[in-house]
Design a protein around this motif. Structure first.
Motif: not given
Length: 704
Positions: A420-426, A470-473, A496-498
């Motif tokens: 599952e791929f998604s853009h997330w913030g920057p 369950q893995v998230q990159i 992004f860090r926050v």
């Protein structure tokens, strides 16, 4: 004959030759002509003049008729040579350029429809960046700008030059209006260049004034019997202004500054070219016109369009294969581009531009033929792109060895773990959720960091499919979660860090894992650059600010560790001296880039990463996290080669390959199994390399 309506002006061809030769010299070796890139601006002024001049014989029986007539001429002029170039270069790119390039095929397909400047602006950024030099279709941005100009040209040219119903007074009003638009484009270019140089470089609104300058040059030359015409004839009857303009152009070709481009350095060539163009009409048989009209220059000018197309394709293809650094290779490149340009002009440009069948078709039939041809060609290029792994001649086509996002073959007992791929913030999130495993509450693994986090995609898929996690990159290119010696932050990186840390805090449960990945070992060179950074040029002295940075990192991680989350820091990996995918084949090993040192001693690599290793060791020790060190697996001997058992551990200089993922998977599993520590325990010794606290007494370059 009215000089403004002469069918052909030989000196214009000579001016085209100056432009294309300047571009070629700059692209082969920038030091030969540092400002050669302004050749494109010379072309823009010439095009503005020539296209305006070409409509002198246009039909005057209505705007629609004029539109149809104009676009047939433009398409016949531009499309045939461009289509053949894209077709052949797409095939050559498929065979010889590995799939780690930046949107090469997309750029080529978009160039067919006059949109490559948008693609390049969105994907490659700076035109002068090294990566842009490896896309064989980068140069089509200038054609796209010109084609977009042609969408507007028929409107104002019809009202100013063609329409028999427009009164002289109304023509002047339209001309003044166009002048204001041209001036506004120039002002916008000046305003935007220091704020967003990429948009200013690639987009028509900041380039319109250059083509507009050529249009106004034609307006001044259209009727020499006016007061303005007589004045221009008197001023340039001895060619003084043309000579000054040629000298000015020469100065610009030598000293133009790419950092201040297109403004103000596009102004000099555009003004000089405008004067030279007017001089070709009003200068008579002066010295400058005689030089520009000599047979050699005019011959080059006639093939300049095909030469512009093919010169860049040949240069880029040689950069990917043999290189283009020696005099012999440079001479070979010039020979190849000249032969192909002549063939294109003789076999494609002229026959199709003046083809009687195409010229006599009805407009609907003609445009249907062109549209169909473009769609077929786009489909052909797209099919080649999709077939690249199967028909390419490069070693990197074996995705199961090279591509970090190539998933391990499914085996009995594996869980179903779709991506599952998604853009997330920057940044972006790549997730693998095991959907049919027996665990009621599967543990989560978060892999967080810069592009080196996303390079663990194959390992993430294996953790989900084979182990039920369950893995998230969670990743953003160039943005590590743990900051180390960062001099400036990428736009969006602090955000992004926050957000990444907040996401983990909200979703991670006790017993879950967080792997913090990132590039900490200084590269010798990047994927595209020839310049190397030796180890003895790196400051490896441990400084007080290292402790300050480590304390900030500890404060970020402590809440996760206190909540029972197993935080694992990736120790600095070794790096390769060259990008592996650029040097893996028989046709590129002689490239000077690939002749750089391909092996580094283990001791030098340990030294190169020593300061970063000490920093991460202190963070892990004081935060109660773990330090996992992949170094031994990636460099198992006395020499770090970038290959283990004949297979690449990196796809480029430092991002893991598929094989590299497979190599590290068992070690990371051991790190997880030994990583049940809570905040109250010391960090674990992972892969037999214990985490060590920072030692301020260490000598420069020690491993701390």
């Amino acid at each position: 004959m009215n000089p403004g309506r002469k069918a052909h002006i030989a000196a214009i061809d000579g001016l085209r030759a100056v432009a294309v030769l300047a571009i070629i010299l700059f692209h082969i070796q920038a030091a030969w002509l540092p400002g050669g890139f302004i050749g494109v601006d010379i072309f823009y002024v010439i095009s503005g003049f020539v296209v305006a001049k070409s409509v002198a014989s246009a039909p005057t029986d209505g705007l629609l008729s004029y539109f149809q007539w104009f676009y047939r001429r433009r398409l016949l002029r531009i499309v045939p040579a461009l289509a053949v170039f894209i077709m052949l270069m797409s095939l050559l790119s498929t065979l010889f350029i590995p799939p780690y390039s930046r949107f090469i095929e997309v750029t080529g397909i978009s160039a067919l429809f006059g949109l490559s400047n948008f693609v390049l602006m969105w994907t490659s950024g700076d035109y002068f960046a090294a990566a842009s030099s490896f896309n064989p279709f980068t140069h089509t941005w200038s054609l796209a700008v010109e084609e977009q100009y042609y969408l507007l040209f028929p409107f104002f040219s019809y009202l100013i030059l063609i329409s028999p119903k427009t009164s002289p007074q109304r023509r002047r009003h339209w001309l003044w209006g166009l002048g204001l638009v041209t001036l506004a484009s120039m002002v916008f270019c000046a305003w935007l260049t220091p704020r967003n140089g990429t948009v200013a470089f690639y987009m028509l609104p900041t380039r319109f004034w250059e083509l507009g300058a050529g249009f106004f040059a034609y307006v001044l030359c259209k009727n020499p019997e006016t007061r303005t015409g007589h004045m221009l004839q008197r001023l340039n009857q001895h060619g003084v202004f043309s000579l000054l303009a040629l000298v000015t152009l020469g100065v610009g070709l030598w000293i133009a500054n790419e950092r201040l481009f297109p403004w103000p350095w596009a102004l000099l060539p555009c003004v000089a070219t405008t004067v030279l163009v007017i001089g070709t009409v009003y200068g008579g048989d002066n010295l400058v016109n005689r030089v520009l009209a000599n047979p050699l220059f005019t011959a080059i000018g006639k093939i300049s369009y095909s030469l512009y197309l093919w010169h860049w394709g040949i240069i880029v293809l040689m950069r990917w294969t043999t290189g283009i650094d020696t005099p012999a290779l440079q001479a070979l490149s010039m020979l190849l581009m000249t032969v192909l340009a002549i063939a294109s002009y003789v076999l494609v440009e002229k026959p199709l531009r003046f083809n009687p069948w195409l010229g006599q078709r009805g407009y609907r039939q003609f445009y249907a033929v062109v549209a169909s041809a473009l769609v077929v060609l786009a489909a052909f290029s797209g099919t080649l792109y999709l077939s690249k792994p199967e028909i390419g001649l490069f070693a990197a086509r074996d995705e199961q060895v090279w591509a970090a996002n190539a998933y391990a073959p499914f085996q009995a007992g594996d869980c179903t773990a779709p991506k599952e791929f998604s853009h997330w913030g920057p940044g972006m999130i790549i997730a693998f959720n095991a959907t049919d495993c027996a665990q009621e509450k599967p543990q989560h693994v978060f892999i967080v960091g810069d592009s080196h986090a996303s390079a663990y995609e194959r390992m993430a898929q294996r953790l989900a499919a084979k182990d039920g996690y369950q893995v998230q990159i969670v990743t953003m290119g160039g943005c590590k979660l743990i900051v180390y010696l960062e001099t400036q932050s990428l736009p969006g990186c602090p955000q992004f860090r926050v957000q990444a840390l907040d996401r983990i805090k909200a979703q991670a449960r006790p017993g879950d894992y967080v792997l913090l990945a990132g590039l900490y070992t200084a590269r010798y060179r990047d994927i595209w650059s020839e310049t190397s950074l030796p180890t003895d040029k790196i400051d490896l002295t441990i400084k007080p600010e290292d402790h300050v940075s480590a304390a900030r990192a500890e404060a970020l991680l402590q809440p996760l560790v206190d909540n029972g989350v197993h935080v694992i820091l990736e120790a600095p990996k070794p790096v390769a001296q060259v990008a592996q995918f650029r040097c893996a084949d028989w046709f590129n090993r002689i490239n000077s880039y690939c002749q750089s040192a391909t092996e580094t001693t283990r001791n030098e690599m340990l030294l190169r990463r020593s300061r970063a290793e000490a920093y991460l060791s202190e963070v892990a020790a004081n935060a109660g996290a773990s330090l996992w060190d992949p170094f031994d697996a990636l460099c198992p001997g006395a020499v770090c080669k970038g290959y283990v058992d004949g297979k690449p551990v990196f796809a480029d200089t430092d991002h893991l390959s598929a094989f590299g993922n497979d190599l590290l998977y068992p070690g990371f599993k051991r790190a997880m199994q030994g990583g049940s520590a809570t905040a109250s325990t010391r960090p674990h010794a992972l892969d037999d390399r214990a985490a060590r606290p920072l030692n301020t007494s260490a000598a420069p370059g020690s491993t701390g």
